[in-house]
Design a protein around this motif. Structure first.
Motif, mmCIF file in Angstrom:
data_model
loop_
_atom_site.group_PDB
_atom_site.id
_atom_site.type_symbol
_atom_site.label_atom_id
_atom_site.label_comp_id
_atom_site.label_asym_id
_atom_site.label_seq_id
_atom_site.Cartn_x
_atom_site.Cartn_y
_atom_site.Cartn_z
ATOM 1 N N GLU A 278 30.879 38.353 44.764
ATOM 2 C CA GLU A 278 30.246 39.635 45.064
ATOM 3 C C GLU A 278 31.234 40.595 45.727
ATOM 4 O O GLU A 278 31.237 41.790 45.457
ATOM 5 C CB GLU A 278 29.030 39.426 45.957
ATOM 6 C CG GLU A 278 27.850 38.783 45.255
ATOM 7 C CD GLU A 278 27.339 39.630 44.104
ATOM 8 O OE1 GLU A 278 27.158 40.850 44.293
ATOM 9 O OE2 GLU A 278 27.153 39.069 43.007
ATOM 10 N N GLU A 279 32.090 40.052 46.594
ATOM 11 C CA GLU A 279 33.095 40.897 47.255
ATOM 12 C C GLU A 279 34.045 41.518 46.238
ATOM 13 O O GLU A 279 34.360 42.716 46.307
ATOM 14 C CB GLU A 279 33.892 40.069 48.266
ATOM 15 C CG GLU A 279 33.119 39.654 49.507
ATOM 16 C CD GLU A 279 33.963 38.798 50.432
ATOM 17 O OE1 GLU A 279 35.207 38.829 50.275
ATOM 18 O OE2 GLU A 279 33.390 38.097 51.283
ATOM 19 N N HIS A 280 34.489 40.717 45.292
ATOM 20 C CA HIS A 280 35.465 41.214 44.318
ATOM 21 C C HIS A 280 34.828 42.120 43.277
ATOM 22 O O HIS A 280 35.511 42.942 42.664
ATOM 23 C CB HIS A 280 36.176 40.040 43.656
ATOM 24 C CG HIS A 280 37.241 39.434 44.520
ATOM 25 N ND1 HIS A 280 38.503 39.972 44.617
ATOM 26 C CD2 HIS A 280 37.214 38.362 45.355
ATOM 27 C CE1 HIS A 280 39.223 39.249 45.466
ATOM 28 N NE2 HIS A 280 38.464 38.267 45.931
ATOM 29 N N LYS A 281 33.522 41.994 43.085
ATOM 30 C CA LYS A 281 32.842 42.869 42.138
ATOM 31 C C LYS A 281 32.678 44.275 42.705
ATOM 32 O O LYS A 281 32.550 45.257 41.958
ATOM 33 C CB LYS A 281 31.467 42.282 41.795
ATOM 34 C CG LYS A 281 30.747 43.028 40.682
ATOM 35 C CD LYS A 281 29.480 42.316 40.253
ATOM 36 C CE LYS A 281 28.436 42.313 41.335
ATOM 37 N NZ LYS A 281 27.147 41.781 40.851
ATOM 38 N N ALA A 282 32.673 44.347 44.052
ATOM 39 C CA ALA A 282 32.394 45.626 44.708
ATOM 40 C C ALA A 282 33.510 46.650 44.522
ATOM 41 O O ALA A 282 33.269 47.850 44.550
ATOM 42 C CB ALA A 282 32.147 45.402 46.202
ATOM 43 N N GLY A 283 34.732 46.189 44.323
ATOM 44 C CA GLY A 283 35.844 47.126 44.183
ATOM 45 C C GLY A 283 36.659 46.835 42.941
ATOM 46 O O GLY A 283 36.254 46.070 42.081
ATOM 47 N N LYS A 284 37.817 47.480 42.836
ATOM 48 C CA LYS A 284 38.708 47.225 41.714
ATOM 49 C C LYS A 284 39.210 45.792 41.786
ATOM 50 O O LYS A 284 39.649 45.333 42.835
ATOM 51 C CB LYS A 284 39.891 48.203 41.735
ATOM 52 C CG LYS A 284 40.804 48.080 40.525
ATOM 53 C CD LYS A 284 41.890 49.132 40.558
ATOM 54 C CE LYS A 284 42.804 48.997 39.334
ATOM 55 N NZ LYS A 284 43.888 50.003 39.354
ATOM 56 N N TYR A 285 39.152 45.094 40.658
ATOM 57 C CA TYR A 285 39.457 43.663 40.670
ATOM 58 C C TYR A 285 40.950 43.425 40.854
ATOM 59 O O TYR A 285 41.769 43.906 40.082
ATOM 60 C CB TYR A 285 38.976 43.005 39.382
ATOM 61 C CG TYR A 285 39.010 41.488 39.452
ATOM 62 C CD1 TYR A 285 38.061 40.800 40.191
ATOM 63 C CD2 TYR A 285 39.996 40.761 38.792
ATOM 64 C CE1 TYR A 285 38.086 39.422 40.261
ATOM 65 C CE2 TYR A 285 40.029 39.382 38.852
ATOM 66 C CZ TYR A 285 39.068 38.708 39.595
ATOM 67 O OH TYR A 285 39.093 37.345 39.680
ATOM 68 N N ASN A 286 41.273 42.667 41.891
ATOM 69 C CA ASN A 286 42.648 42.272 42.181
ATOM 70 C C ASN A 286 42.779 40.790 41.868
ATOM 71 O O ASN A 286 42.388 39.943 42.655
ATOM 72 C CB ASN A 286 42.974 42.562 43.653
ATOM 73 C CG ASN A 286 44.428 42.284 43.992
ATOM 74 O OD1 ASN A 286 45.040 41.355 43.468
ATOM 75 N ND2 ASN A 286 44.988 43.093 44.880
ATOM 76 N N GLN A 287 43.320 40.479 40.697
ATOM 77 C CA GLN A 287 43.329 39.102 40.234
ATOM 78 C C GLN A 287 44.142 38.180 41.136
ATOM 79 O O GLN A 287 43.699 37.070 41.458
ATOM 80 C CB GLN A 287 43.863 39.027 38.802
ATOM 81 C CG GLN A 287 43.751 37.619 38.212
ATOM 82 C CD GLN A 287 44.128 37.591 36.742
ATOM 83 O OE1 GLN A 287 45.074 38.272 36.335
ATOM 84 N NE2 GLN A 287 43.398 36.841 35.953
ATOM 85 N N ALA A 288 45.303 38.606 41.544
ATOM 86 C CA ALA A 288 46.150 37.768 42.399
ATOM 87 C C ALA A 288 45.446 37.446 43.710
ATOM 88 O O ALA A 288 45.465 36.295 44.185
ATOM 89 C CB ALA A 288 47.479 38.467 42.664
ATOM 90 N N LYS A 289 44.807 38.435 44.300
ATOM 91 C CA LYS A 289 44.080 38.240 45.550
ATOM 92 C C LYS A 289 42.886 37.314 45.343
ATOM 93 O O LYS A 289 42.622 36.411 46.146
ATOM 94 C CB LYS A 289 43.607 39.587 46.097
ATOM 95 C CG LYS A 289 42.917 39.525 47.463
ATOM 96 C CD LYS A 289 42.642 40.932 47.967
ATOM 97 C CE LYS A 289 42.055 40.927 49.381
ATOM 98 N NZ LYS A 289 40.689 40.394 49.407
ATOM 99 N N ALA A 290 42.178 37.513 44.244
ATOM 100 C CA ALA A 290 41.014 36.681 43.945
ATOM 101 C C ALA A 290 41.409 35.226 43.758
ATOM 102 O O ALA A 290 40.775 34.314 44.307
ATOM 103 C CB ALA A 290 40.313 37.207 42.698
ATOM 104 N N GLN A 291 42.462 34.980 42.979
ATOM 105 C CA GLN A 291 42.903 33.607 42.728
ATOM 106 C C GLN A 291 43.314 32.912 44.024
ATOM 107 O O GLN A 291 43.008 31.736 44.239
ATOM 108 C CB GLN A 291 44.061 33.605 41.734
ATOM 109 C CG GLN A 291 43.643 33.979 40.320
ATOM 110 C CD GLN A 291 44.814 34.061 39.375
ATOM 111 O OE1 GLN A 291 45.969 34.199 39.778
ATOM 112 N NE2 GLN A 291 44.530 33.997 38.079
ATOM 113 N N LYS A 292 43.983 33.626 44.889
ATOM 114 C CA LYS A 292 44.409 33.059 46.163
ATOM 115 C C LYS A 292 43.215 32.697 47.016
ATOM 116 O O LYS A 292 43.166 31.614 47.636
ATOM 117 C CB LYS A 292 45.309 34.054 46.901
ATOM 118 C CG LYS A 292 45.858 33.534 48.226
ATOM 119 C CD LYS A 292 46.785 34.565 48.878
ATOM 120 C CE LYS A 292 47.322 34.032 50.210
ATOM 121 N NZ LYS A 292 48.236 35.025 50.847
ATOM 122 N N GLU A 293 42.219 33.557 47.062
ATOM 123 C CA GLU A 293 41.037 33.306 47.881
ATOM 124 C C GLU A 293 40.164 32.201 47.284
ATOM 125 O O GLU A 293 39.563 31.410 48.015
ATOM 126 C CB GLU A 293 40.250 34.601 48.050
ATOM 127 C CG GLU A 293 40.994 35.633 48.890
ATOM 128 C CD GLU A 293 40.243 36.943 49.014
ATOM 129 O OE1 GLU A 293 40.623 37.751 49.878
ATOM 130 O OE2 GLU A 293 39.281 37.153 48.249
#
Length: 304
Positions: A278-293
């Motif tokens: 839900e956090e990543h859907k709220a803004g522009k998707y940052n794939q590197a940040k998402a994968q790390k988290e």
């Protein structure tokens, strides 16, 4: 017409088809599971070797479920399930991956622990492995078997050890392994998953003690149901969950044995991953940040 051609192809395959044609018929059967369905879930305990055992109440429920292929390759098909509750509320449900002549199988032991094992090339020949994943794409169980096409029937059977089903996870302590004898069969109006489950207590020495047998039916019936909310939800969330799958794939491959804590900071893993999505859907998707988290969440539960 599609169903008639499918059945005719099956009859012909039992007589004249070679391995490649049989494999294509297997793939058609797996892809027949796609669609928008009403699903009924019915389970009833049957026989226990303990004459004093008191059977638990039967379980029944139903839902609308959308099943669709998120990957379709010659040796690999991935089917995602999404529940539609009260027409608008979406629940990302389980996922089933199908791999042809796969030799790497994740075997469930007990107490949220799995072992990476390799089967022989001979044992894998002609088979399809069904890898089943939970709502957060964490592993659940894996089994392999051969699709059968005869007399107009199309079915696959396998036996696999699995964790307790969610409906009993928090209410039962007398068993810790479900041995699933599964039969998946394509039907005229959809498909069904028939189960003969052994509820087993596996002790510290690895010895199994049967508590009770259970009969289960999950029947998927096509109809004029509204699955558009599920389709819309996936369009908004597919990238995040693709990264979750990729992270899980590398994590599973890197560990011979995996054990997961049930809760971290009083939260289940799916709660943290869903919130992260839900956090990543709220803004522009940052794939590197998402994968790390995503990896950070998984590592928090993984006890290597």
């Amino acid at each position: 017409m599609k169903k008639l051609l499918f059945c005719a192809l099956a009859l012909t395959s039992t007589l004249t088809f070679g391995q490649n044609d049989k494999k294509e018929l297997d793939r058609k059967s797996i892809l027949e599971m796609e669609g928008c369905y009403k699903v009924t879930f019915d389970f009833a305990e049957t026989f226990s070797p303990d004459t004093a055992y008191v059977k638990y109440d039967d379980y029944s429920s139903q839902a609308i479920e959308y099943v669709f292929a998120i990957e379709d390759e010659p040796d690999f098909i991935s089917l995602q399930h999404i529940l539609v509750v009260n027409d608008t509320f979406i629940v990302k449900h389980w996922r089933q991956d199908w791999l042809y002549e796969n030799r790497n199988v994740l075997m469930y032991d007990k107490d949220r622990t799995w072992d990476n094992e390799k089967i022989s090339k001979k044992a894998a020949k002609g088979t399809w492995t069904q890898k089943v994943f939970q709502v957060d794409d964490s592993p659940r169980y894996e089994g392999y078997g051969t699709w059968v096409h005869v007399d107009g029937k199309h079915y696959w059977e396998s036996t696999a050890d699995a964790p307790l089903p969610r409906r009993e996870l928090t209410v039962r302590q007398d068993y810790n392994v479900t041995r699933r004898h599964s039969r998946m069969e394509i039907t005229e109006n959809g498909w069904m998953l028939e189960q003969d489950n052994e509820k087993i207590y596996r002790d510290e020495n690895g010895e199994d003690h049967l508590i009770v047998w259970e009969k289960g039916h999950e029947i998927f019936t096509r109809g004029d149901y509204d699955c558009q909310p599920a389709i819309d939800w996936w369009k908004e969330n597919y990238q995040f969950w693709a990264d979750v799958r990729t992270t899980w794939e590398s994590t599973i491959a890197a560990n011979k044995r995996l054990h997961f804590e049930r809760k971290v900071d009083k939260q289940l893993m799916y709660q943290k991953l869903f919130a992260l999505g839900e956090e990543h859907k709220a803004g522009k998707y940052n794939q590197a940040k998402a994968q790390k988290e995503i990896q950070s969440v998984i590592n928090a539960y993984l006890n290597q």
